[in-house]
Design a protein around this motif. Structure first.
Motif, PDB file in Angstrom:
ATOM      1  N   VAL A  54     -25.926  35.339 -15.931  1.00 38.96           N
ATOM      2  CA  VAL A  54     -26.122  36.810 -16.375  1.00 38.96           C
ATOM      3  C   VAL A  54     -27.127  37.496 -15.305  1.00 38.96           C
ATOM      4  O   VAL A  54     -27.032  38.643 -14.821  1.00 38.96           O
ATOM      5  N   ALA A  55     -28.351  36.741 -14.955  1.00 36.12           N
ATOM      6  CA  ALA A  55     -29.226  37.010 -13.966  1.00 36.12           C
ATOM      7  C   ALA A  55     -28.834  37.115 -12.823  1.00 36.12           C
ATOM      8  O   ALA A  55     -28.933  38.046 -11.992  1.00 36.12           O
ATOM      9  N   ALA A  56     -27.894  36.204 -12.315  1.00 33.62           N
ATOM     10  CA  ALA A  56     -27.419  36.292 -11.229  1.00 33.62           C
ATOM     11  C   ALA A  56     -26.543  37.616 -10.634  1.00 33.62           C
ATOM     12  O   ALA A  56     -26.711  38.154  -9.792  1.00 33.62           O
ATOM     13  N   ALA A  57     -25.593  37.868 -11.739  1.00 35.42           N
ATOM     14  CA  ALA A  57     -24.886  39.161 -11.762  1.00 35.42           C
ATOM     15  C   ALA A  57     -25.630  40.246 -11.740  1.00 35.42           C
ATOM     16  O   ALA A  57     -25.390  41.410 -11.039  1.00 35.42           O
ATOM     17  N   ALA A  58     -26.769  40.379 -12.732  1.00 35.51           N
ATOM     18  CA  ALA A  58     -27.608  41.478 -12.632  1.00 35.51           C
ATOM     19  C   ALA A  58     -28.451  41.838 -11.098  1.00 35.51           C
ATOM     20  O   ALA A  58     -28.620  43.081 -11.013  1.00 35.51           O
ATOM     21  N   ALA A  59     -28.667  40.781 -10.565  1.00 30.44           N
ATOM     22  CA  ALA A  59     -29.633  40.992  -9.337  1.00 30.44           C
ATOM     23  C   ALA A  59     -28.498  41.172  -8.163  1.00 30.44           C
ATOM     24  O   ALA A  59     -28.980  41.299  -6.993  1.00 30.44           O
ATOM     25  N   ASN A  60     -27.257  41.174  -8.196  1.00 28.37           N
ATOM     26  CA  ASN A  60     -26.349  41.322  -7.225  1.00 28.37           C
ATOM     27  C   ASN A  60     -25.100  42.190  -7.612  1.00 28.37           C
ATOM     28  O   ASN A  60     -23.799  41.749  -6.993  1.00 28.37           O
ATOM     29  N   ASN A  61     -25.295  43.434  -8.213  1.00 32.00           N
ATOM     30  CA  ASN A  61     -24.382  44.134  -8.406  1.00 32.00           C
ATOM     31  C   ASN A  61     -23.015  43.796  -9.103  1.00 32.00           C
ATOM     32  O   ASN A  61     -22.066  44.097  -8.609  1.00 32.00           O
ATOM     33  N   PRO A  95     -16.947  51.173  -1.280  1.00 31.22           N
ATOM     34  CA  PRO A  95     -17.632  51.904  -2.309  1.00 31.22           C
ATOM     35  C   PRO A  95     -19.355  51.655  -2.156  1.00 31.22           C
ATOM     36  O   PRO A  95     -19.590  50.675  -1.509  1.00 31.22           O
ATOM     37  N   THR A  96     -19.899  52.086  -2.843  1.00 31.77           N
ATOM     38  CA  THR A  96     -21.415  51.980  -2.765  1.00 31.77           C
ATOM     39  C   THR A  96     -21.778  50.531  -3.362  1.00 31.77           C
ATOM     40  O   THR A  96     -21.496  50.388  -4.424  1.00 31.77           O
ATOM     41  N   GLY A  97     -22.275  49.997  -2.743  1.00 35.34           N
ATOM     42  CA  GLY A  97     -22.817  48.573  -2.965  1.00 35.34           C
ATOM     43  C   GLY A  97     -21.804  47.306  -2.338  1.00 35.34           C
ATOM     44  O   GLY A  97     -22.090  46.250  -2.517  1.00 35.34           O
ATOM     45  N   LEU A  98     -20.985  47.806  -1.610  1.00 31.78           N
ATOM     46  CA  LEU A  98     -20.044  47.000  -1.052  1.00 31.78           C
ATOM     47  C   LEU A  98     -20.179  47.055   0.563  1.00 31.78           C
ATOM     48  O   LEU A  98     -20.668  48.150   0.941  1.00 31.78           O
ATOM     49  N   TYR A  99     -19.672  46.228   1.317  1.00 29.61           N
ATOM     50  CA  TYR A  99     -19.833  46.156   2.582  1.00 29.61           C
ATOM     51  C   TYR A  99     -18.774  45.690   3.511  1.00 29.61           C
ATOM     52  O   TYR A  99     -17.918  44.880   3.160  1.00 29.61           O
ATOM     53  N   PHE A 100     -18.194  46.489   4.395  1.00 31.36           N
ATOM     54  CA  PHE A 100     -17.313  46.223   5.128  1.00 31.36           C
ATOM     55  C   PHE A 100     -17.332  45.188   5.923  1.00 31.36           C
ATOM     56  O   PHE A 100     -18.043  44.734   6.714  1.00 31.36           O
ATOM     57  N   ASN A 101     -16.109  44.140   5.836  1.00 29.67           N
ATOM     58  CA  ASN A 101     -15.915  42.880   6.913  1.00 29.67           C
ATOM     59  C   ASN A 101     -14.552  42.425   6.901  1.00 29.67           C
ATOM     60  O   ASN A 101     -13.953  42.339   5.897  1.00 29.67           O
ATOM     61  N   ARG A 102     -14.240  42.554   8.053  1.00 28.27           N
ATOM     62  CA  ARG A 102     -12.893  42.343   8.551  1.00 28.27           C
ATOM     63  C   ARG A 102     -12.269  40.976   8.241  1.00 28.27           C
ATOM     64  O   ARG A 102     -11.280  40.481   8.545  1.00 28.27           O
ATOM     65  N   TYR A 103     -13.141  39.905   7.924  1.00 28.22           N
ATOM     66  CA  TYR A 103     -12.709  38.708   7.602  1.00 28.22           C
ATOM     67  C   TYR A 103     -12.727  38.310   6.108  1.00 28.22           C
ATOM     68  O   TYR A 103     -12.188  37.098   5.728  1.00 28.22           O
ATOM     69  N   PHE A 104     -13.053  39.243   5.459  1.00 30.36           N
ATOM     70  CA  PHE A 104     -12.875  39.085   3.867  1.00 30.36           C
ATOM     71  C   PHE A 104     -11.524  39.682   3.628  1.00 30.36           C
ATOM     72  O   PHE A 104     -11.063  40.773   4.074  1.00 30.36           O
ATOM     73  N   PRO A 105     -10.745  39.023   2.594  1.00 30.73           N
ATOM     74  CA  PRO A 105      -9.388  39.398   2.715  1.00 30.73           C
ATOM     75  C   PRO A 105      -9.235  41.017   1.904  1.00 30.73           C
ATOM     76  O   PRO A 105      -8.203  41.556   2.418  1.00 30.73           O
ATOM     77  N   ASN A 106      -9.945  41.533   1.160  1.00 26.71           N
ATOM     78  CA  ASN A 106      -9.808  42.851   0.725  1.00 26.71           C
ATOM     79  C   ASN A 106     -10.768  43.889   1.624  1.00 26.71           C
ATOM     80  O   ASN A 106     -10.818  45.072   1.236  1.00 26.71           O
ATOM     81  N   LEU A 107     -11.355  43.280   2.760  1.00 26.48           N
ATOM     82  CA  LEU A 107     -12.323  43.907   3.589  1.00 26.48           C
ATOM     83  C   LEU A 107     -13.502  44.360   3.182  1.00 26.48           C
ATOM     84  O   LEU A 107     -14.372  44.835   3.856  1.00 26.48           O
ATOM     85  N   ASN A 108     -13.750  44.547   1.805  1.00 26.90           N
ATOM     86  CA  ASN A 108     -14.830  45.108   1.036  1.00 26.90           C
ATOM     87  C   ASN A 108     -15.548  43.947   0.481  1.00 26.90           C
ATOM     88  O   ASN A 108     -15.095  43.264  -0.478  1.00 26.90           O
ATOM     89  N   LEU A 109     -16.944  43.567   0.623  1.00 29.00           N
ATOM     90  CA  LEU A 109     -17.476  42.363   0.273  1.00 29.00           C
ATOM     91  C   LEU A 109     -18.873  42.652  -0.321  1.00 29.00           C
ATOM     92  O   LEU A 109     -19.475  43.573  -0.009  1.00 29.00           O
ATOM     93  N   ALA A 110     -19.022  41.960  -1.532  1.00 24.99           N
ATOM     94  CA  ALA A 110     -20.322  42.629  -2.397  1.00 24.99           C
ATOM     95  C   ALA A 110     -21.422  41.836  -1.699  1.00 24.99           C
ATOM     96  O   ALA A 110     -22.684  42.526  -1.930  1.00 24.99           O
TER      97      ALA A 110
END
Length: 286
Positions: A139-146, A191-206
């Protein structure tokens, strides 16, 4: 009649096993990574130029690189990711002596029990302890990482296809959305809070880019310049070691074993020829 049937059954079984092994090995070596995203702009992972020292059947660990990778993990990745299957004493495999391992362990605070009150507390780590999680619970890990729980990295290179290359590519794959992607897929956005990465399957990485500038980790004198690509390659090699610390030793053991099996097979064949060399022609089994 029984002997020829037994020989045929054994031969058939051996052929099936051999075909299964060859088919599996061929598939593993040639299978293409299938993108999980609907966008063709997802790229297959690749390793650093020149590859890793541990690549191939005769590869070996680059101990200096593993130590640099551990430094990158400790100074960058450990803020979010755990290594729950790696003990401090395992660092002996990276060339650290007993005193260095004790010092490394003591630099971490691990969960413990107060001997006087019995309450949960924290204490300096011991060589027998495992690397602690940076968060007390999920829970703490999720709260600190969107709301995205950072995965444990102990076995990450075994959990991903072409794991070392995947880690390297992911760390170096952040950047702006390509113009051709925006043109072909106008609806695509990060989306806000995600980051574009061409090597991640759906292109948006948390995960935000962990390595943002050259020299982010200071290497000791005599090591390569700590560029983003160099640091990515080093930590990818280190995570390969955490997932398979005995990989090189297993390969080195496998070659003599394979040689012995070939030698034993030849001896068995020659013994069979010798035993049956004086068999009476036309004799039938009971």
């Amino acid at each position: 009649m029984i002997r020829p049937i037994a020989i045929l059954v054994g031969l058939g079984f051996s052929i099936v096993v051999l075909l299964s092994f060859v088919t599996g090995a061929y598939t593993w070596a040639t299978e293409e990574v299938q993108p999980a995203a609907e966008y063709e702009f997802h790229l297959a992972p690749h390793g650093p130029e020149g590859g890793f020292a541990h690549d191939g059947p005769f590869g070996t660990w680059d101990v200096a690189q593993l130590q640099r990778g551990y430094q990158v993990y400790k100074e960058v990745c450990a803020a979010c990711h755990s290594l729950k299957y790696v003990a401090f004493r395992d660092l002996a495999g990276l060339g650290y002596d007993e005193g260095q391992i004790k010092a490394e362990a003591a630099s971490y605070q691990v969960p413990g029990i107060d001997p006087n009150t019995g309450e949960a507390t924290f204490r300096p780590g011991l060589p027998t302890d495992y690397f602690p999680s940076p968060y007390p619970n999920a829970v703490a890990a999720a709260a600190a990482n969107n709301n995205a729980i950072p995965p444990d990295l102990s076995l990450m290179t075994k959990a991903r296809h072409h794991g070392p290359e995947y880690v390297y590519s992911l760390l170096t794959g952040y950047g702006p959305i390509p113009a051709e992607l925006e043109q072909e897929f106008p609806e695509f956005e990060t989306p806000t809070g995600l980051y574009f990465n061409r090597y991640f399957p759906n292109l948006n990485l948390a995960m935000a880019p962990p390595l943002t500038t050259d020299g982010q980790v200071s290497y000791a004198e005599g090591n390569p310049a700590p560029t983003i690509r160099q640091m990515s390659a080093d930590v990818a090699a280190f995570l390969t070691w955490t997932a398979e610390p005995k990989m090189v030793e297993r390969r080195q053991t496998g070659w003599p074993v394979l040689g012995f099996l070939i030698f034993a097979t030849i001896l068995a064949f020659l013994a069979k020829k010798q035993v049956w060399s004086n068999a009476t022609p036309g004799r039938k089994d009971d």
